[in-house]
Design a protein around this motif. Structure first.
Motif, PDB file in Angstrom:
ATOM      1  N   HIS A 161       0.663 -12.468  -4.849  1.00 39.03           N
ATOM      2  CA  HIS A 161      -0.399 -12.585  -5.840  1.00 39.03           C
ATOM      3  C   HIS A 161      -1.000 -11.221  -6.157  1.00 39.03           C
ATOM      4  CE1 HIS A 161      -0.999 -17.022  -4.441  1.00 39.03           C
ATOM      5  NE2 HIS A 161      -0.008 -16.894  -5.296  1.00 39.03           N
ATOM      6  N   LEU A 162      -1.142 -10.378  -5.118  1.00 34.66           N
ATOM      7  CA  LEU A 162      -1.653  -9.024  -5.333  1.00 34.66           C
ATOM      8  C   LEU A 162      -0.723  -8.239  -6.248  1.00 34.66           C
ATOM      9  CD1 LEU A 162      -2.975  -7.888  -1.821  1.00 34.66           C
ATOM     10  CD2 LEU A 162      -4.236  -7.762  -3.982  1.00 34.66           C
ATOM     11  N   GLY A 163       0.571  -8.349  -5.976  1.00 35.76           N
ATOM     12  CA  GLY A 163       1.544  -7.650  -6.808  1.00 35.76           C
ATOM     13  C   GLY A 163       1.462  -8.087  -8.252  1.00 35.76           C
ATOM     14  N   ASP A 164       1.281  -9.385  -8.471  1.00 32.71           N
ATOM     15  CA  ASP A 164       1.165  -9.902  -9.829  1.00 32.71           C
ATOM     16  C   ASP A 164      -0.082  -9.343 -10.520  1.00 32.71           C
ATOM     17  OD1 ASP A 164       3.464 -11.385  -9.482  1.00 32.71           O
ATOM     18  OD2 ASP A 164       2.414 -13.248  -9.001  1.00 32.71           O
ATOM     19  N   LYS A 165      -1.188  -9.282  -9.772  1.00 28.89           N
ATOM     20  CA  LYS A 165      -2.436  -8.790 -10.344  1.00 28.89           C
ATOM     21  C   LYS A 165      -2.370  -7.303 -10.684  1.00 28.89           C
ATOM     22  CE  LYS A 165      -5.802 -11.968  -8.241  1.00 28.89           C
ATOM     23  NZ  LYS A 165      -6.988 -12.053  -7.323  1.00 28.89           N
ATOM     24  N   LEU A 166      -1.714  -6.534  -9.806  1.00 33.52           N
ATOM     25  CA  LEU A 166      -1.682  -5.093  -9.988  1.00 33.52           C
ATOM     26  C   LEU A 166      -0.518  -4.628 -10.851  1.00 33.52           C
ATOM     27  CD1 LEU A 166      -2.561  -4.004  -6.326  1.00 33.52           C
ATOM     28  CD2 LEU A 166      -4.101  -4.542  -8.224  1.00 33.52           C
ATOM     29  N   GLY A 167       0.386  -5.560 -11.175  1.00 31.75           N
ATOM     30  CA  GLY A 167       1.520  -5.209 -12.015  1.00 31.75           C
ATOM     31  C   GLY A 167       2.603  -4.445 -11.292  1.00 31.75           C
ATOM     32  N   VAL A 168       2.737  -4.667  -9.969  1.00 32.01           N
ATOM     33  CA  VAL A 168       3.776  -4.005  -9.174  1.00 32.01           C
ATOM     34  C   VAL A 168       4.499  -5.066  -8.358  1.00 32.01           C
ATOM     35  CG1 VAL A 168       2.557  -1.810  -9.070  1.00 32.01           C
ATOM     36  CG2 VAL A 168       2.134  -3.520  -7.309  1.00 32.01           C
ATOM     37  N   ARG A 169       5.598  -4.649  -7.671  1.00 35.61           N
ATOM     38  CA  ARG A 169       6.389  -5.635  -6.946  1.00 35.61           C
ATOM     39  C   ARG A 169       6.402  -5.424  -5.433  1.00 35.61           C
ATOM     40  NH1 ARG A 169      12.210  -6.053  -9.303  1.00 35.61           N
ATOM     41  NH2 ARG A 169      12.110  -3.807  -8.956  1.00 35.61           N
ATOM     42  N   SER A 170       6.817  -4.251  -4.995  1.00 38.45           N
ATOM     43  CA  SER A 170       7.031  -4.051  -3.562  1.00 38.45           C
ATOM     44  C   SER A 170       5.735  -3.754  -2.816  1.00 38.45           C
ATOM     45  CB  SER A 170       8.018  -2.907  -3.330  1.00 38.45           C
ATOM     46  OG  SER A 170       7.405  -1.667  -3.629  1.00 38.45           O
ATOM     47  N   ARG A 171       5.809  -3.880  -1.496  1.00 40.33           N
ATOM     48  CA  ARG A 171       4.662  -3.544  -0.649  1.00 40.33           C
ATOM     49  C   ARG A 171       4.298  -2.074  -0.799  1.00 40.33           C
ATOM     50  NH1 ARG A 171       3.914  -6.896   4.127  1.00 40.33           N
ATOM     51  NH2 ARG A 171       3.552  -5.019   5.351  1.00 40.33           N
ATOM     52  N   THR A 172       5.304  -1.224  -0.918  1.00 41.66           N
ATOM     53  CA  THR A 172       5.043   0.199  -1.098  1.00 41.66           C
ATOM     54  C   THR A 172       4.248   0.437  -2.367  1.00 41.66           C
ATOM     55  OG1 THR A 172       7.130   0.747   0.004  1.00 41.66           O
ATOM     56  CG2 THR A 172       6.087   2.483  -1.301  1.00 41.66           C
ATOM     57  N   GLN A 173       4.657  -0.206  -3.454  1.00 41.27           N
ATOM     58  CA  GLN A 173       3.966  -0.029  -4.729  1.00 41.27           C
ATOM     59  C   GLN A 173       2.545  -0.577  -4.670  1.00 41.27           C
ATOM     60  OE1 GLN A 173       6.841  -2.083  -7.144  1.00 41.27           O
ATOM     61  NE2 GLN A 173       7.804  -0.186  -7.842  1.00 41.27           N
ATOM     62  N   ILE A 174       2.367  -1.704  -3.984  1.00 37.66           N
ATOM     63  CA  ILE A 174       1.031  -2.275  -3.817  1.00 37.66           C
ATOM     64  C   ILE A 174       0.137  -1.298  -3.077  1.00 37.66           C
ATOM     65  CG2 ILE A 174      -0.318  -4.061  -2.623  1.00 37.66           C
ATOM     66  CD1 ILE A 174       1.987  -6.005  -3.175  1.00 37.66           C
ATOM     67  N   LEU A 175       0.650  -0.718  -1.990  1.00 39.89           N
ATOM     68  CA  LEU A 175      -0.131   0.195  -1.170  1.00 39.89           C
ATOM     69  C   LEU A 175      -0.480   1.468  -1.927  1.00 39.89           C
ATOM     70  CD1 LEU A 175      -1.362   0.559   1.590  1.00 39.89           C
ATOM     71  CD2 LEU A 175       0.790   1.552   2.382  1.00 39.89           C
ATOM     72  N   VAL A 176       0.483   2.059  -2.615  1.00 45.66           N
ATOM     73  CA  VAL A 176       0.227   3.282  -3.378  1.00 45.66           C
ATOM     74  C   VAL A 176      -0.798   3.025  -4.480  1.00 45.66           C
ATOM     75  CG1 VAL A 176       1.242   4.955  -4.959  1.00 45.66           C
ATOM     76  CG2 VAL A 176       2.457   4.349  -2.864  1.00 45.66           C
ATOM     77  N   PHE A 177      -0.667   1.891  -5.174  1.00 44.08           N
ATOM     78  CA  PHE A 177      -1.622   1.526  -6.229  1.00 44.08           C
ATOM     79  C   PHE A 177      -3.025   1.381  -5.633  1.00 44.08           C
ATOM     80  CE2 PHE A 177      -2.252  -0.319 -10.485  1.00 44.08           C
ATOM     81  CZ  PHE A 177      -3.519  -0.871 -10.335  1.00 44.08           C
ATOM     82  N   ALA A 178      -3.102   0.710  -4.481  1.00 42.14           N
ATOM     83  CA  ALA A 178      -4.396   0.486  -3.839  1.00 42.14           C
ATOM     84  C   ALA A 178      -5.059   1.795  -3.443  1.00 42.14           C
ATOM     85  CB  ALA A 178      -4.210  -0.404  -2.613  1.00 42.14           C
ATOM     86  N   TYR A 179      -4.277   2.748  -2.912  1.00 47.87           N
ATOM     87  CA  TYR A 179      -4.817   4.054  -2.558  1.00 47.87           C
ATOM     88  C   TYR A 179      -5.332   4.794  -3.794  1.00 47.87           C
ATOM     89  CZ  TYR A 179      -2.722   3.811   2.133  1.00 47.87           C
ATOM     90  OH  TYR A 179      -2.394   3.473   3.411  1.00 47.87           O
ATOM     91  N   ARG A 180      -4.524   4.794  -4.847  1.00 46.40           N
ATOM     92  CA  ARG A 180      -4.868   5.556  -6.048  1.00 46.40           C
ATOM     93  C   ARG A 180      -6.101   5.023  -6.757  1.00 46.40           C
ATOM     94  NH1 ARG A 180       1.169   6.489  -8.712  1.00 46.40           N
ATOM     95  NH2 ARG A 180       1.780   8.226  -7.358  1.00 46.40           N
ATOM     96  N   HIS A 181      -6.336   3.718  -6.632  1.00 43.36           N
ATOM     97  CA  HIS A 181      -7.441   3.106  -7.366  1.00 43.36           C
ATOM     98  C   HIS A 181      -8.592   2.668  -6.461  1.00 43.36           C
ATOM     99  CE1 HIS A 181      -5.243   3.117 -11.173  1.00 43.36           C
ATOM    100  NE2 HIS A 181      -4.180   2.854 -10.456  1.00 43.36           N
ATOM    101  N   GLY A 182      -8.608   3.207  -5.233  1.00 39.66           N
ATOM    102  CA  GLY A 182      -9.753   2.998  -4.355  1.00 39.66           C
ATOM    103  C   GLY A 182      -9.930   1.594  -3.823  1.00 39.66           C
ATOM    104  N   LEU A 183      -8.848   0.828  -3.726  1.00 34.63           N
ATOM    105  CA  LEU A 183      -8.960  -0.543  -3.221  1.00 34.63           C
ATOM    106  C   LEU A 183      -8.925  -0.611  -1.695  1.00 34.63           C
ATOM    107  CD1 LEU A 183      -6.664  -2.496  -5.703  1.00 34.63           C
ATOM    108  CD2 LEU A 183      -9.153  -2.304  -5.710  1.00 34.63           C
ATOM    109  N   VAL A 184      -8.486   0.460  -1.047  1.00 32.21           N
ATOM    110  CA  VAL A 184      -8.454   0.493   0.410  1.00 32.21           C
ATOM    111  C   VAL A 184      -9.130   1.756   0.909  1.00 32.21           C
ATOM    112  CG1 VAL A 184      -6.397  -0.913   0.686  1.00 32.21           C
ATOM    113  CG2 VAL A 184      -6.156   1.544   0.406  1.00 32.21           C
ATOM    114  N   SER A 185      -9.603   1.685   2.138  1.00 31.99           N
ATOM    115  CA  SER A 185     -10.301   2.809   2.767  1.00 31.99           C
ATOM    116  C   SER A 185      -9.330   3.553   3.673  1.00 31.99           C
ATOM    117  CB  SER A 185     -11.486   2.281   3.596  1.00 31.99           C
ATOM    118  OG  SER A 185     -11.961   3.292   4.475  1.00 31.99           O
ATOM    119  N   PRO A 186      -9.482   4.868   3.788  1.00 32.90           N
ATOM    120  CA  PRO A 186      -8.630   5.631   4.701  1.00 32.90           C
ATOM    121  C   PRO A 186      -8.978   5.432   6.159  1.00 32.90           C
ATOM    122  CG  PRO A 186     -10.261   7.072   3.721  1.00 32.90           C
ATOM    123  CD  PRO A 186     -10.366   5.748   3.016  1.00 32.90           C
TER     124      PRO A 186
END
Length: 216
Positions: free
Chosen positions: A187-212
């Motif tokens: 569902h996250l991938g669908d919302k963010l417009g990406v497919r793989s876990r790697t793409q989800i994670l990179v997108f989340a980092y770039r757009h501030g969805l996760v904390s370091p």
């Protein structure tokens, strides 16, 4: 795929002891890795990054260009982001360091085959911290990326994913099933417009969805 014979020999013995793993091909450099992939089409590739004739990143890029569904895990001595980021951009399904234990390497293979992106926790934290501490460059002409915000549970899954945890680990932490974790990631991938876990994670980092910072 490694230019050191002693490393290839160690992998051969290590994976020979695993019931569900079998080494079907080896390569001593990047060009040979590409050629061997064409010959045997393995389920997953362990790719060293620093090799003669053609680097691991170049080999991954070439294999990915020919076979977009190729599953390649970078395994190297280098934990520097100077190596990690190019490897992930080249399409690596995960990134493990060579000093990882046998169990971690075998588990990494299984995670990659299950589309779970094996990523050493210290690499995940370093990647998150680097992105979080790097100021975003202004791009006034670039349209702002819009996406649906994650639900509370999706955000919890995302936070744990950012720490390099597998679906099994996330399920245990959140007291839900692995199937539920996979559904949330889908569902996250669908919302963010990406497919793989790697793409989800990179997108989340770039757009501030996760904390370091590590999950508490």
């Amino acid at each position: 795929m490694d230019d050191e014979a002693v490393v290839r020999d160690a992998y051969r013995h290590l994976f020979g002891d695993a019931e569900d793993c079998e080494v079907i091909a080896e390569a001593r450099d990047g060009r040979e890795a590409v050629a061997r992939y064409e010959e045997v089409r393995p389920d997953v590739v362990l790719m060293d990054l620093k090799m003669p004739r053609m680097s691991g990143v170049e080999a991954m890029t070439e294999i990915g260009r020919r076979h977009p569904d190729a599953c390649i895990v970078a395994v190297t001595s280098f934990a520097s982001l100077d190596y990690v980021v190019p490897a992930l951009r080249a399409g690596a399904a995960g990134y493990l360091v060579k000093d990882a234990g046998a169990d971690e390497l075998v588990d990494g293979i299984r995670q990659a085959l299950a589309d779970e992106m094996p990523l050493s926790p210290r690499i995940a934290r370093a990647l998150a911290r680097s992105i979080a501490e790097t100021p975003s460059e202004p791009a006034p002409k670039k349209p702002k990326v819009t996406f649906m915000a994650p639900t509370q549970r999706e955000q919890e899954v995302l936070d744990h994913l950012a720490q390099g945890q597998s679906n099994k680990d996330i399920a245990m932490e959140l007291s839900i099933s692995e199937a539920a974790v996979k559904a949330h990631l889908r569902h996250l991938g669908d919302k963010l417009g990406v497919r793989s876990r790697t793409q989800i994670l990179v997108f989340a980092y770039r757009h501030g969805l996760v904390s370091p910072e590590p999950v508490r």
